[in-house]
Scaffold this motif. Structure first.
Motif, PDB file in Angstrom:
ATOM      1  N   ALA A 171     -50.626  -4.591 -18.747  1.00 36.27           N
ATOM      2  CA  ALA A 171     -50.611  -4.781 -17.296  1.00 36.27           C
ATOM      3  C   ALA A 171     -51.146  -6.143 -16.855  1.00 36.27           C
ATOM      4  O   ALA A 171     -50.770  -6.651 -15.786  1.00 36.27           O
ATOM      5  CB  ALA A 171     -51.420  -3.668 -16.626  1.00 36.27           C
ATOM      6  N   MET A 172     -52.003  -6.755 -17.665  1.00 34.64           N
ATOM      7  CA  MET A 172     -52.599  -8.023 -17.256  1.00 34.64           C
ATOM      8  C   MET A 172     -51.607  -9.183 -17.284  1.00 34.64           C
ATOM      9  O   MET A 172     -51.945 -10.299 -16.884  1.00 34.64           O
ATOM     10  CB  MET A 172     -53.807  -8.351 -18.134  1.00 34.64           C
ATOM     11  N   PHE A 173     -50.354  -8.915 -17.735  1.00 28.40           N
ATOM     12  CA  PHE A 173     -49.357  -9.984 -17.683  1.00 28.40           C
ATOM     13  C   PHE A 173     -49.134 -10.452 -16.249  1.00 28.40           C
ATOM     14  O   PHE A 173     -48.726 -11.593 -16.009  1.00 28.40           O
ATOM     15  CB  PHE A 173     -48.020  -9.512 -18.298  1.00 28.40           C
ATOM     16  N   MET A 174     -49.421  -9.555 -15.281  1.00 30.39           N
ATOM     17  CA  MET A 174     -49.208  -9.904 -13.869  1.00 30.39           C
ATOM     18  C   MET A 174     -50.143 -11.003 -13.389  1.00 30.39           C
ATOM     19  O   MET A 174     -49.912 -11.621 -12.354  1.00 30.39           O
ATOM     20  CB  MET A 174     -49.375  -8.658 -12.988  1.00 30.39           C
ATOM     21  N   VAL A 234     -45.890 -22.902 -14.399  1.00 28.17           N
ATOM     22  CA  VAL A 234     -44.570 -22.341 -14.693  1.00 28.17           C
ATOM     23  C   VAL A 234     -44.352 -22.212 -16.195  1.00 28.17           C
ATOM     24  O   VAL A 234     -43.838 -21.204 -16.681  1.00 28.17           O
ATOM     25  CB  VAL A 234     -43.458 -23.205 -14.046  1.00 28.17           C
ATOM     26  N   ARG A 235     -44.785 -23.207 -16.957  1.00 22.84           N
ATOM     27  CA  ARG A 235     -44.577 -23.170 -18.399  1.00 22.84           C
ATOM     28  C   ARG A 235     -45.451 -22.114 -19.069  1.00 22.84           C
ATOM     29  O   ARG A 235     -45.053 -21.504 -20.052  1.00 22.84           O
ATOM     30  CB  ARG A 235     -44.821 -24.563 -18.992  1.00 22.84           C
ATOM     31  N   LEU A 236     -46.628 -21.874 -18.522  1.00 20.54           N
ATOM     32  CA  LEU A 236     -47.466 -20.798 -19.047  1.00 20.54           C
ATOM     33  C   LEU A 236     -46.833 -19.439 -18.774  1.00 20.54           C
ATOM     34  O   LEU A 236     -46.882 -18.531 -19.605  1.00 20.54           O
ATOM     35  CB  LEU A 236     -48.858 -20.857 -18.409  1.00 20.54           C
ATOM     36  N   GLN A 237     -46.235 -19.292 -17.592  1.00 25.00           N
ATOM     37  CA  GLN A 237     -45.654 -18.010 -17.205  1.00 25.00           C
ATOM     38  C   GLN A 237     -44.347 -17.718 -17.925  1.00 25.00           C
ATOM     39  O   GLN A 237     -44.039 -16.567 -18.232  1.00 25.00           O
ATOM     40  CB  GLN A 237     -45.414 -17.984 -15.684  1.00 25.00           C
ATOM     41  N   ALA A 238     -43.565 -18.765 -18.196  1.00 25.41           N
ATOM     42  CA  ALA A 238     -42.204 -18.551 -18.680  1.00 25.41           C
ATOM     43  C   ALA A 238     -41.998 -18.907 -20.146  1.00 25.41           C
ATOM     44  O   ALA A 238     -40.921 -18.681 -20.681  1.00 25.41           O
ATOM     45  CB  ALA A 238     -41.226 -19.355 -17.818  1.00 25.41           C
ATOM     46  N   SER A 239     -43.009 -19.482 -20.796  1.00 25.07           N
ATOM     47  CA  SER A 239     -42.829 -19.903 -22.185  1.00 25.07           C
ATOM     48  C   SER A 239     -43.916 -19.297 -23.065  1.00 25.07           C
ATOM     49  O   SER A 239     -44.685 -18.447 -22.646  1.00 25.07           O
ATOM     50  CB  SER A 239     -42.898 -21.441 -22.274  1.00 25.07           C
ATOM     51  N   GLY A 240     -44.000 -19.808 -24.292  1.00 26.87           N
ATOM     52  CA  GLY A 240     -44.997 -19.296 -25.227  1.00 26.87           C
ATOM     53  C   GLY A 240     -46.330 -20.002 -25.141  1.00 26.87           C
ATOM     54  O   GLY A 240     -47.238 -19.679 -25.918  1.00 26.87           O
ATOM     55  N   CYS A 244     -50.768 -13.253  -4.684  1.00 27.28           N
ATOM     56  CA  CYS A 244     -49.401 -13.610  -5.074  1.00 27.28           C
ATOM     57  C   CYS A 244     -49.145 -13.612  -6.579  1.00 27.28           C
ATOM     58  O   CYS A 244     -47.990 -13.715  -6.997  1.00 27.28           O
ATOM     59  CB  CYS A 244     -49.055 -14.993  -4.525  1.00 27.28           C
ATOM     60  N   SER A 245     -50.173 -13.516  -7.388  1.00 21.60           N
ATOM     61  CA  SER A 245     -49.994 -13.687  -8.830  1.00 21.60           C
ATOM     62  C   SER A 245     -48.940 -12.771  -9.453  1.00 21.60           C
ATOM     63  O   SER A 245     -48.059 -13.257 -10.183  1.00 21.60           O
ATOM     64  CB  SER A 245     -51.333 -13.495  -9.554  1.00 21.60           C
ATOM     65  N   PRO A 246     -48.944 -11.448  -9.215  1.00 21.61           N
ATOM     66  CA  PRO A 246     -47.937 -10.596  -9.856  1.00 21.61           C
ATOM     67  C   PRO A 246     -46.501 -10.990  -9.524  1.00 21.61           C
ATOM     68  O   PRO A 246     -45.657 -11.108 -10.422  1.00 21.61           O
ATOM     69  CB  PRO A 246     -48.272  -9.196  -9.311  1.00 21.61           C
ATOM     70  N   ALA A 247     -46.225 -11.206  -8.240  1.00 19.04           N
ATOM     71  CA  ALA A 247     -44.860 -11.577  -7.851  1.00 19.04           C
ATOM     72  C   ALA A 247     -44.491 -12.959  -8.368  1.00 19.04           C
ATOM     73  O   ALA A 247     -43.334 -13.227  -8.685  1.00 19.04           O
ATOM     74  CB  ALA A 247     -44.724 -11.528  -6.323  1.00 19.04           C
ATOM     75  N   ASP A 248     -45.468 -13.849  -8.471  1.00 20.64           N
ATOM     76  CA  ASP A 248     -45.216 -15.210  -8.949  1.00 20.64           C
ATOM     77  C   ASP A 248     -44.791 -15.200 -10.414  1.00 20.64           C
ATOM     78  O   ASP A 248     -43.862 -15.904 -10.820  1.00 20.64           O
ATOM     79  CB  ASP A 248     -46.477 -16.056  -8.767  1.00 20.64           C
ATOM     80  N   VAL A 249     -45.473 -14.389 -11.215  1.00 19.88           N
ATOM     81  CA  VAL A 249     -45.128 -14.282 -12.630  1.00 19.88           C
ATOM     82  C   VAL A 249     -43.718 -13.714 -12.797  1.00 19.88           C
ATOM     83  O   VAL A 249     -42.901 -14.235 -13.572  1.00 19.88           O
ATOM     84  CB  VAL A 249     -46.155 -13.397 -13.374  1.00 19.88           C
ATOM     85  N   LEU A 250     -43.416 -12.648 -12.077  1.00 19.36           N
ATOM     86  CA  LEU A 250     -42.083 -12.042 -12.167  1.00 19.36           C
ATOM     87  C   LEU A 250     -40.998 -13.020 -11.742  1.00 19.36           C
ATOM     88  O   LEU A 250     -39.955 -13.132 -12.378  1.00 19.36           O
ATOM     89  CB  LEU A 250     -42.018 -10.782 -11.298  1.00 19.36           C
ATOM     90  N   LYS A 251     -41.243 -13.732 -10.644  1.00 19.18           N
ATOM     91  CA  LYS A 251     -40.271 -14.693 -10.133  1.00 19.18           C
ATOM     92  C   LYS A 251     -39.954 -15.752 -11.180  1.00 19.18           C
ATOM     93  O   LYS A 251     -38.793 -16.055 -11.449  1.00 19.18           O
ATOM     94  CB  LYS A 251     -40.815 -15.352  -8.871  1.00 19.18           C
ATOM     95  N   TRP A 260     -53.201 -17.154 -13.979  1.00 16.82           N
ATOM     96  CA  TRP A 260     -53.950 -17.145 -12.718  1.00 16.82           C
ATOM     97  C   TRP A 260     -54.777 -18.419 -12.553  1.00 16.82           C
ATOM     98  O   TRP A 260     -54.788 -19.013 -11.466  1.00 16.82           O
ATOM     99  CB  TRP A 260     -54.887 -15.931 -12.652  1.00 16.82           C
ATOM    100  N   LEU A 261     -55.466 -18.844 -13.624  1.00 15.78           N
ATOM    101  CA  LEU A 261     -56.312 -20.030 -13.515  1.00 15.78           C
ATOM    102  C   LEU A 261     -55.517 -21.284 -13.170  1.00 15.78           C
ATOM    103  O   LEU A 261     -55.864 -21.990 -12.211  1.00 15.78           O
ATOM    104  CB  LEU A 261     -57.114 -20.240 -14.806  1.00 15.78           C
ATOM    105  N   PRO A 262     -54.425 -21.594 -13.907  1.00 19.41           N
ATOM    106  CA  PRO A 262     -53.646 -22.759 -13.479  1.00 19.41           C
ATOM    107  C   PRO A 262     -52.992 -22.558 -12.116  1.00 19.41           C
ATOM    108  O   PRO A 262     -52.804 -23.520 -11.367  1.00 19.41           O
ATOM    109  CB  PRO A 262     -52.595 -22.929 -14.582  1.00 19.41           C
ATOM    110  N   ALA A 263     -52.649 -21.296 -11.783  1.00 20.03           N
ATOM    111  CA  ALA A 263     -52.091 -21.037 -10.456  1.00 20.03           C
ATOM    112  C   ALA A 263     -53.126 -21.347  -9.376  1.00 20.03           C
ATOM    113  O   ALA A 263     -52.829 -21.990  -8.360  1.00 20.03           O
ATOM    114  CB  ALA A 263     -51.631 -19.581 -10.341  1.00 20.03           C
TER     115      ALA A 263
END
Length: 294
Positions: free
Chosen positions: A251-254, A36-42, A217-224, A258-261
Protein backbone atom coordinates in the motif's frame (compact mmCIF):
# COMPACT_ATOMS: atom_id res chain seq x y z
CA UNK A 1 -7.11 57.10 -2.68
CA UNK A 2 -10.58 56.00 -3.80
CA UNK A 3 -9.41 55.74 -7.42
CA UNK A 4 -6.55 53.47 -6.34
CA UNK A 5 -8.91 51.23 -4.37
CA UNK A 6 -11.30 51.05 -7.30
CA UNK A 7 -8.49 50.00 -9.63
CA UNK A 8 -7.32 47.30 -7.24
CA UNK A 9 -10.80 45.78 -7.29
CA UNK A 10 -10.62 45.22 -11.04
CA UNK A 11 -10.08 41.60 -12.07
CA UNK A 12 -6.48 40.65 -12.68
CA UNK A 13 -5.47 39.27 -16.12
CA UNK A 14 -6.47 35.61 -16.34
CA UNK A 15 -2.99 34.58 -17.50
CA UNK A 16 -1.10 35.75 -14.38
CA UNK A 17 -1.38 32.38 -12.67
CA UNK A 18 -0.04 30.56 -15.73
CA UNK A 19 2.96 32.89 -16.00
CA UNK A 20 3.72 32.59 -12.27
CA UNK A 21 3.48 28.78 -12.42
CA UNK A 22 5.69 28.61 -15.52
CA UNK A 23 8.42 30.68 -13.85
CA UNK A 24 8.26 28.55 -10.71
CA UNK A 25 8.23 25.23 -12.59
CA UNK A 26 11.22 26.26 -14.72
CA UNK A 27 13.29 26.85 -11.58
CA UNK A 28 12.26 23.60 -9.88
CA UNK A 29 12.21 21.43 -13.02
CA UNK A 30 15.13 19.15 -11.97
CA UNK A 31 13.22 18.16 -8.82
CA UNK A 32 10.03 17.48 -10.76
CA UNK A 33 12.03 15.41 -13.24
CA UNK A 34 13.43 13.36 -10.37
CA UNK A 35 9.97 12.84 -8.86
CA UNK A 36 8.54 11.48 -12.12
CA UNK A 37 11.49 9.15 -12.64
CA UNK A 38 11.21 7.80 -9.11
CA UNK A 39 7.50 7.14 -9.61
CA UNK A 40 7.69 5.64 -13.09
CA UNK A 41 11.08 3.91 -13.23
CA UNK A 42 13.32 1.65 -11.18
CA UNK A 43 15.13 4.51 -9.48
CA UNK A 44 14.93 4.16 -5.70
CA UNK A 45 16.50 7.23 -4.04
CA UNK A 46 16.19 10.91 -4.85
CA UNK A 47 19.89 11.84 -4.62
CA UNK A 48 20.97 8.77 -6.56
CA UNK A 49 18.42 9.52 -9.26
CA UNK A 50 19.69 13.11 -9.58
CA UNK A 51 23.29 11.86 -9.79
CA UNK A 52 22.29 9.33 -12.44
CA UNK A 53 20.57 12.02 -14.51
CA UNK A 54 23.59 14.32 -14.23
CA UNK A 55 26.01 11.51 -15.01
CA UNK A 56 24.18 10.51 -18.20
CA UNK A 57 23.02 13.93 -19.42
CA UNK A 58 25.04 16.58 -17.62
CA UNK A 59 23.48 19.86 -16.53
CA UNK A 60 21.30 19.86 -19.63
CA UNK A 61 19.95 16.47 -18.61
CA UNK A 62 18.47 18.00 -15.45
CA UNK A 63 16.18 19.99 -17.75
CA UNK A 64 15.03 17.11 -19.95
CA UNK A 65 11.46 17.67 -21.08
CA UNK A 66 11.23 21.30 -19.98
CA UNK A 67 9.19 22.20 -23.07
CA UNK A 68 6.56 19.76 -21.80
CA UNK A 69 6.62 21.52 -18.44
CA UNK A 70 6.00 24.85 -20.14
CA UNK A 71 3.13 23.41 -22.18
CA UNK A 72 1.59 21.92 -19.06
CA UNK A 73 1.83 25.11 -17.02
CA UNK A 74 0.45 27.37 -19.74
CA UNK A 75 -2.55 25.08 -20.18
CA UNK A 76 -3.31 23.46 -16.81
CA UNK A 77 -2.06 26.16 -14.44
CA UNK A 78 -3.40 29.08 -16.42
CA UNK A 79 -6.80 27.39 -16.49
CA UNK A 80 -6.84 26.46 -12.81
CA UNK A 81 -6.07 29.93 -11.48
CA UNK A 82 -8.67 31.47 -13.78
CA UNK A 83 -11.28 28.82 -12.90
CA UNK A 84 -10.55 29.17 -9.17
CA UNK A 85 -11.23 32.89 -9.22
CA UNK A 86 -14.39 32.37 -11.26
CA UNK A 87 -15.56 29.55 -8.96
CA UNK A 88 -15.08 31.76 -5.89
CA UNK A 89 -17.28 34.40 -7.53
CA UNK A 90 -19.98 31.82 -8.27
CA UNK A 91 -19.89 30.48 -4.68
CA UNK A 92 -19.61 33.92 -3.11
CA UNK A 93 -16.32 32.94 -1.46
CA UNK A 94 -14.98 36.30 -0.35
CA UNK A 95 -11.96 37.32 1.70
CA UNK A 96 -13.07 35.54 4.91
CA UNK A 97 -14.80 32.57 3.28
CA UNK A 98 -14.89 29.30 5.27
CA UNK A 99 -12.43 26.57 4.38
CA UNK A 100 -15.09 24.29 2.89
CA UNK A 101 -16.22 26.94 0.42
CA UNK A 102 -12.65 27.62 -0.69
CA UNK A 103 -12.04 23.87 -1.04
CA UNK A 104 -15.19 23.53 -3.15
CA UNK A 105 -14.05 26.37 -5.41
CA UNK A 106 -10.66 24.69 -5.70
CA UNK A 107 -12.27 21.36 -6.55
CA UNK A 108 -14.38 22.96 -9.29
CA UNK A 109 -11.29 24.63 -10.73
CA UNK A 110 -9.29 21.41 -10.53
CA UNK A 111 -11.92 19.41 -12.40
CA UNK A 112 -11.93 21.88 -15.28
CA UNK A 113 -8.17 22.42 -15.42
CA UNK A 114 -7.34 18.73 -15.06
CA UNK A 115 -9.30 17.93 -18.21
CA UNK A 116 -8.07 20.93 -20.21
CA UNK A 117 -4.46 20.32 -19.21
CA UNK A 118 -4.43 16.53 -19.67
CA UNK A 119 -2.60 16.52 -23.04
CA UNK A 120 0.10 18.81 -21.66
CA UNK A 121 0.35 16.61 -18.57
CA UNK A 122 0.97 13.48 -20.67
CA UNK A 123 3.55 15.26 -22.80
CA UNK A 124 5.37 16.52 -19.70
CA UNK A 125 5.44 13.09 -18.01
CA UNK A 126 6.63 11.29 -21.15
CA UNK A 127 9.35 13.82 -21.94
CA UNK A 128 10.60 13.73 -18.35
CA UNK A 129 10.50 9.96 -18.01
CA UNK A 130 11.95 9.03 -21.41
CA UNK A 131 15.66 8.93 -20.60
CA UNK A 132 15.05 6.77 -17.54
CA UNK A 133 13.85 3.99 -19.86
CA UNK A 134 15.93 1.49 -21.84
CA UNK A 135 16.73 2.91 -25.32
CA UNK A 136 14.38 0.49 -27.10
CA UNK A 137 11.40 1.64 -25.01
CA UNK A 138 11.87 5.39 -25.36
CA UNK A 139 9.45 7.66 -27.20
CA UNK A 140 12.29 9.92 -28.42
CA UNK A 141 10.14 13.01 -28.80
CA UNK A 142 12.02 16.10 -30.00
CA UNK A 143 9.93 18.60 -28.03
CA UNK A 144 6.42 19.13 -26.66
CA UNK A 145 4.75 19.80 -30.04
CA UNK A 146 6.42 16.79 -31.65
CA UNK A 147 5.12 14.69 -28.75
CA UNK A 148 1.60 16.04 -29.16
CA UNK A 149 1.46 15.47 -32.94
CA UNK A 150 3.02 12.02 -32.76
CA UNK A 151 0.63 10.91 -30.02
CA UNK A 152 -2.36 11.84 -32.19
CA UNK A 153 -0.83 10.27 -35.31
CA UNK A 154 0.51 7.06 -33.74
CA UNK A 155 -1.97 6.42 -30.91
CA UNK A 156 -5.07 8.28 -32.04
CA UNK A 157 -6.77 11.41 -30.64
CA UNK A 158 -8.07 9.40 -27.68
CA UNK A 159 -4.47 9.14 -26.42
CA UNK A 160 -4.75 12.79 -25.33
CA UNK A 161 -7.20 11.62 -22.66
CA UNK A 162 -4.96 8.81 -21.41
CA UNK A 163 -4.98 8.83 -17.62
CA UNK A 164 -7.58 11.63 -17.56
CA UNK A 165 -9.44 10.02 -14.65
CA UNK A 166 -6.60 10.01 -12.10
CA UNK A 167 -5.27 13.29 -13.53
CA UNK A 168 -8.58 15.09 -13.00
CA UNK A 169 -8.89 13.50 -9.56
CA UNK A 170 -5.37 14.68 -8.68
CA UNK A 171 -6.13 18.16 -10.03
CA UNK A 172 -9.23 18.35 -7.84
CA UNK A 173 -7.18 17.30 -4.80
CA UNK A 174 -4.34 19.67 -5.69
CA UNK A 175 -6.49 22.74 -6.11
CA UNK A 176 -8.72 21.97 -3.16
CA UNK A 177 -5.61 21.62 -1.00
CA UNK A 178 -3.06 24.02 -2.49
CA UNK A 179 -5.09 27.01 -3.68
CA UNK A 180 -7.75 26.77 -1.00
CA UNK A 181 -5.31 26.19 1.87
CA UNK A 182 -3.16 29.12 0.73
CA UNK A 183 -6.15 31.44 0.86
CA UNK A 184 -7.26 29.91 4.17
CA UNK A 185 -3.85 30.17 5.87
CA UNK A 186 -3.36 33.66 4.50
CA UNK A 187 -6.69 34.86 5.90
CA UNK A 188 -6.12 33.15 9.28
CA UNK A 189 -2.58 34.51 9.66
CA UNK A 190 -3.79 38.02 8.91
CA UNK A 191 -6.06 37.76 11.96
CA UNK A 192 -3.01 37.41 14.20
CA UNK A 193 -0.88 40.36 15.34
CA UNK A 194 2.24 38.78 13.81
CA UNK A 195 1.54 39.16 10.09
CA UNK A 196 0.80 41.91 7.59
CA UNK A 197 -0.04 41.41 3.92
CA UNK A 198 3.57 41.19 2.77
CA UNK A 199 6.13 38.68 1.55
CA UNK A 200 6.48 37.12 5.02
CA UNK A 201 2.78 36.28 5.06
CA UNK A 202 2.86 34.96 1.50
CA UNK A 203 5.87 32.75 2.27
CA UNK A 204 4.36 31.26 5.45
CA UNK A 205 0.93 30.60 3.91
CA UNK A 206 2.45 29.03 0.79
CA UNK A 207 4.81 26.83 2.87
CA UNK A 208 1.84 25.41 4.77
CA UNK A 209 -0.16 24.99 1.55
CA UNK A 210 2.70 23.09 -0.12
CA UNK A 211 2.92 20.52 2.70
CA UNK A 212 -0.84 19.97 2.75
CA UNK A 213 -1.00 19.60 -1.03
CA UNK A 214 1.90 17.13 -1.25
CA UNK A 215 0.34 14.73 1.26
CA UNK A 216 -3.18 14.94 -0.15
CA UNK A 217 -2.10 14.50 -3.76
CA UNK A 218 0.56 11.79 -3.47
CA UNK A 219 -1.61 8.70 -4.25
CA UNK A 220 -3.22 10.21 -7.34
CA UNK A 221 0.12 11.66 -8.46
CA UNK A 222 1.81 8.26 -8.41
CA UNK A 223 -1.04 6.62 -10.33
CA UNK A 224 -1.10 9.43 -12.90
CA UNK A 225 2.64 9.13 -13.60
CA UNK A 226 2.53 5.34 -13.95
CA UNK A 227 -0.50 5.29 -16.24
CA UNK A 228 0.64 8.15 -18.48
CA UNK A 229 4.16 6.76 -18.82
CA UNK A 230 2.87 3.35 -19.95
CA UNK A 231 2.61 2.49 -23.64
CA UNK A 232 1.38 -1.10 -23.89
CA UNK A 233 -2.23 -2.08 -24.72
CA UNK A 234 -4.43 -2.15 -21.65
CA UNK A 235 -1.73 -0.60 -19.51
CA UNK A 236 -3.78 2.54 -18.93
CA UNK A 237 -6.29 0.75 -16.70
CA UNK A 238 -6.37 2.54 -13.35
CA UNK A 239 -7.50 -0.55 -11.44
CA UNK A 240 -4.93 -2.68 -13.25
CA UNK A 241 -2.13 -0.36 -12.18
CA UNK A 242 -3.42 -0.30 -8.60
CA UNK A 243 -3.67 -4.09 -8.38
CA UNK A 244 -0.22 -4.65 -9.85
CA UNK A 245 1.38 -2.00 -7.63
CA UNK A 246 -0.30 -3.33 -4.48
CA UNK A 247 0.82 -6.85 -5.34
CA UNK A 248 4.46 -5.96 -5.91
CA UNK A 249 5.03 -3.01 -3.56
CA UNK A 250 2.25 -2.89 -0.98
CA UNK A 251 0.00 0.00 0.00
CA UNK A 252 2.88 2.41 0.60
CA UNK A 253 3.45 2.63 -3.16
CA UNK A 254 0.90 5.47 -3.05
CA UNK A 255 3.46 7.60 -1.23
CA UNK A 256 6.47 6.57 -3.28
CA UNK A 257 8.39 9.69 -4.17
CA UNK A 258 6.74 11.73 -1.36
CA UNK A 259 10.03 13.36 -0.33
CA UNK A 260 11.03 14.51 -3.83
CA UNK A 261 7.39 15.46 -4.43
CA UNK A 262 7.44 17.61 -1.27
CA UNK A 263 10.91 18.91 -2.07
CA UNK A 264 9.67 19.92 -5.53
CA UNK A 265 6.16 21.07 -4.64
CA UNK A 266 7.21 23.08 -1.59
CA UNK A 267 9.50 25.52 -3.39
CA UNK A 268 7.20 25.46 -6.42
CA UNK A 269 4.21 26.42 -4.28
CA UNK A 270 6.19 29.16 -2.54
CA UNK A 271 7.56 30.47 -5.84
CA UNK A 272 4.14 30.37 -7.52
CA UNK A 273 2.40 32.42 -4.85
CA UNK A 274 5.29 34.82 -4.23
CA UNK A 275 5.56 35.42 -7.99
CA UNK A 276 1.80 35.72 -8.39
CA UNK A 277 1.52 38.26 -5.58
CA UNK A 278 4.34 40.31 -7.12
CA UNK A 279 2.74 40.13 -10.55
CA UNK A 280 -0.49 41.38 -9.03
CA UNK A 281 1.42 44.22 -7.38
CA UNK A 282 2.92 44.99 -10.77
CA UNK A 283 -0.51 45.08 -12.37
CA UNK A 284 -1.77 47.41 -9.62
CA UNK A 285 1.23 49.68 -10.17
CA UNK A 286 0.80 49.70 -13.96
CA UNK A 287 -2.89 50.54 -13.62
CA UNK A 288 -2.04 53.39 -11.27
CA UNK A 289 0.21 54.72 -14.06
CA UNK A 290 -2.54 54.40 -16.67
CA UNK A 291 -1.47 51.14 -18.40
CA UNK A 292 -5.03 49.92 -18.74
CA UNK A 293 -4.13 46.93 -20.96
CA UNK A 294 -3.17 45.16 -17.72
Amino acid sequence: MSASITQKKQPYPFWLGGVAATIAASITHPLDLTKVRLQASGDKRMIESIKKTYRTGGTRGLFDGISGTWMRQMSYSMCRFWAYDESKKILGAGKDAPAWKLALAGSMAGGIAGLVGNPGEIVMVRLQGDFAKPPEKRFNYKHCFDALFRMVREEGPSSLLRGAGPNVFRAILMNASQLASYDFFKAELLKTPYFDDNIGLHFTASFAAGTVATTVCSPADVLKSRIMNASGPGSNSTMGVIRQSLKTEGAMFMFKGWLPAWTRLQPTTILIFLTLEQLKNGVDWSRSKGFTFL
